[in-house]
Design a protein around this motif. Sequence first.
Motif, PDB file in Angstrom:
ATOM      1  N   UNK A  38       0.842  -1.196   0.000  1.00 29.29           N
ATOM      2  CA  UNK A  38       0.000   0.000   0.000  1.00 29.29           C
ATOM      3  C   UNK A  38       0.882   1.252   0.000  1.00 29.29           C
ATOM      4  N   UNK A  39       1.970   1.201   0.751  1.00 27.39           N
ATOM      5  CA  UNK A  39       2.911   2.314   0.753  1.00 27.39           C
ATOM      6  C   UNK A  39       3.488   2.569  -0.632  1.00 27.39           C
ATOM      7  N   UNK A  40       3.763   1.495  -1.373  1.00 22.19           N
ATOM      8  CA  UNK A  40       4.289   1.653  -2.732  1.00 22.19           C
ATOM      9  C   UNK A  40       3.282   2.369  -3.628  1.00 22.19           C
ATOM     10  N   UNK A  41       2.008   2.036  -3.471  1.00 26.90           N
ATOM     11  CA  UNK A  41       0.975   2.710  -4.268  1.00 26.90           C
ATOM     12  C   UNK A  41       0.899   4.185  -3.887  1.00 26.90           C
ATOM     13  N   UNK A  42       0.896   4.483  -2.593  1.00 20.77           N
ATOM     14  CA  UNK A  42       0.864   5.889  -2.160  1.00 20.77           C
ATOM     15  C   UNK A  42       2.076   6.657  -2.699  1.00 20.77           C
ATOM     16  N   UNK A  48       3.197  11.170  -0.044  1.00 17.53           N
ATOM     17  CA  UNK A  48       4.355  10.729   0.721  1.00 17.53           C
ATOM     18  C   UNK A  48       4.058  10.479   2.194  1.00 17.53           C
ATOM     19  N   UNK A  49       3.222  11.305   2.801  1.00 16.09           N
ATOM     20  CA  UNK A  49       2.894  11.078   4.212  1.00 16.09           C
ATOM     21  C   UNK A  49       2.185   9.740   4.388  1.00 16.09           C
ATOM     22  N   UNK A  50       1.239   9.455   3.510  1.00 13.54           N
ATOM     23  CA  UNK A  50       0.523   8.173   3.583  1.00 13.54           C
ATOM     24  C   UNK A  50       1.477   7.011   3.317  1.00 13.54           C
ATOM     25  N   UNK A  51       2.385   7.185   2.368  1.00 13.87           N
ATOM     26  CA  UNK A  51       3.361   6.123   2.074  1.00 13.87           C
ATOM     27  C   UNK A  51       4.231   5.846   3.287  1.00 13.87           C
ATOM     28  N   UNK A  52       4.745   6.906   3.894  1.00  8.28           N
ATOM     29  CA  UNK A  52       5.597   6.719   5.072  1.00  8.28           C
ATOM     30  C   UNK A  52       4.836   6.067   6.219  1.00  8.28           C
ATOM     31  N   UNK A  53       3.574   6.427   6.360  1.00 11.40           N
ATOM     32  CA  UNK A  53       2.755   5.816   7.416  1.00 11.40           C
ATOM     33  C   UNK A  53       2.611   4.311   7.191  1.00 11.40           C
ATOM     34  N   UNK A  54       2.312   3.908   5.971  1.00 13.01           N
ATOM     35  CA  UNK A  54       2.170   2.474   5.683  1.00 13.01           C
ATOM     36  C   UNK A  54       3.509   1.751   5.863  1.00 13.01           C
ATOM     37  N   UNK A  55       4.603   2.340   5.341  1.00 17.22           N
ATOM     38  CA  UNK A  55       5.912   1.702   5.500  1.00 17.22           C
ATOM     39  C   UNK A  55       6.285   1.585   6.977  1.00 17.22           C
ATOM     40  N   UNK A  56       5.966   2.611   7.754  1.00 18.99           N
ATOM     41  CA  UNK A  56       6.278   2.589   9.191  1.00 18.99           C
ATOM     42  C   UNK A  56       5.463   1.521   9.908  1.00 18.99           C
ATOM     43  N   UNK A  57       4.192   1.381   9.530  1.00 23.82           N
ATOM     44  CA  UNK A  57       3.368   0.328  10.121  1.00 23.82           C
ATOM     45  C   UNK A  57       3.944  -1.051   9.782  1.00 23.82           C
ATOM     46  N   UNK A  58       4.328  -1.226   8.530  1.00 28.08           N
ATOM     47  CA  UNK A  58       4.917  -2.498   8.117  1.00 28.08           C
ATOM     48  C   UNK A  58       6.208  -2.763   8.881  1.00 28.08           C
ATOM     49  N   UNK A  59       7.056  -1.741   8.986  1.00 27.38           N
ATOM     50  CA  UNK A  59       8.327  -1.885   9.696  1.00 27.38           C
ATOM     51  C   UNK A  59       8.088  -2.288  11.144  1.00 27.38           C
ATOM     52  N   UNK A  60       7.111  -1.676  11.803  1.00 28.77           N
ATOM     53  CA  UNK A  60       6.826  -2.009  13.205  1.00 28.77           C
ATOM     54  C   UNK A  60       6.440  -3.476  13.349  1.00 28.77           C
ATOM     55  N   UNK A  61       5.666  -3.984  12.413  1.00 30.73           N
ATOM     56  CA  UNK A  61       5.277  -5.401  12.458  1.00 30.73           C
ATOM     57  C   UNK A  61       6.495  -6.289  12.211  1.00 30.73           C
ATOM     58  N   UNK A  77      11.351  -2.452   4.051  1.00 36.59           N
ATOM     59  CA  UNK A  77      10.562  -1.299   4.482  1.00 36.59           C
ATOM     60  C   UNK A  77      11.443  -0.047   4.597  1.00 36.59           C
ATOM     61  N   UNK A  78      12.632  -0.204   5.149  1.00 35.17           N
ATOM     62  CA  UNK A  78      13.545   0.935   5.285  1.00 35.17           C
ATOM     63  C   UNK A  78      13.952   1.483   3.925  1.00 35.17           C
ATOM     64  N   UNK A  79      14.228   0.591   2.987  1.00 32.57           N
ATOM     65  CA  UNK A  79      14.603   1.034   1.642  1.00 32.57           C
ATOM     66  C   UNK A  79      13.451   1.795   0.986  1.00 32.57           C
ATOM     67  N   UNK A  80      12.234   1.304   1.193  1.00 29.66           N
ATOM     68  CA  UNK A  80      11.076   2.010   0.646  1.00 29.66           C
ATOM     69  C   UNK A  80      10.898   3.381   1.290  1.00 29.66           C
ATOM     70  N   UNK A  81      11.132   3.474   2.594  1.00 30.40           N
ATOM     71  CA  UNK A  81      11.073   4.770   3.266  1.00 30.40           C
ATOM     72  C   UNK A  81      12.156   5.689   2.704  1.00 30.40           C
ATOM     73  N   UNK A  82      13.320   5.129   2.411  1.00 24.27           N
ATOM     74  CA  UNK A  82      14.389   5.906   1.799  1.00 24.27           C
ATOM     75  C   UNK A  82      13.992   6.454   0.443  1.00 24.27           C
ATOM     76  N   UNK A  83      13.260   5.652  -0.338  1.00 23.10           N
ATOM     77  CA  UNK A  83      12.807   6.135  -1.651  1.00 23.10           C
ATOM     78  C   UNK A  83      11.886   7.349  -1.505  1.00 23.10           C
ATOM     79  N   UNK A  84      11.029   7.318  -0.489  1.00 23.82           N
ATOM     80  CA  UNK A  84      10.143   8.467  -0.261  1.00 23.82           C
ATOM     81  C   UNK A  84      10.970   9.697   0.081  1.00 23.82           C
ATOM     82  N   UNK A  85      11.924   9.534   0.982  1.00 21.95           N
ATOM     83  CA  UNK A  85      12.763  10.672   1.364  1.00 21.95           C
ATOM     84  C   UNK A  85      13.557  11.178   0.157  1.00 21.95           C
TER      85      UNK A  85
END
Length: 179
Positions: A38-42, A48-61, A77-85
Amino acid sequence: RQRRYEEALALYAESLAIKEALPEGRRSARCANTLNNMGLVHRRQRRYDAALERFSEALAIYEALAGGRRSVDCAWALRNMGHVRYDQGRDEAALALYEEARAIYEAFGVGQSVQCARALNAIASVRHRQRRYEEALALYGEALQMCEACVGPGGGSTGALIRRNMANTRGRAQQRSTS
């Protein structure tokens, strides 16, 4: 690409609801994978805020399942968060996330993998944007070698991407040296 993002998100949300109803509930790798997707779609939507939220939720799990940032799923998940940044132009934040992902790949025995090559490619892309072309080229070269060692000559689609990035960086470096 059909760019049917809202439909994709609706289907992912439906999938997530089904997975959450299973005995393992939301704290499962299946749910985390869906959240990551879902983060990838966002991200594609530039939400970007929605993407980071989904990636962060995934990372926590992933962290809960692995007992910390101790799995290749965490690195994903971290790499995907890096792509957003990176997309946001926050190079140092992106670099820190990419480096952490790379360290996880290396620590957990996949330091010579396509995933690690992708992390190196991302780090090199930051260096390119920072106009640190020689460093970028060295990283691209390392990533390409790694990719070819895993996939074979050419390195598959990831190898092709890395070669395009290398060519672009060489071109920029030559422009810089002649100007």
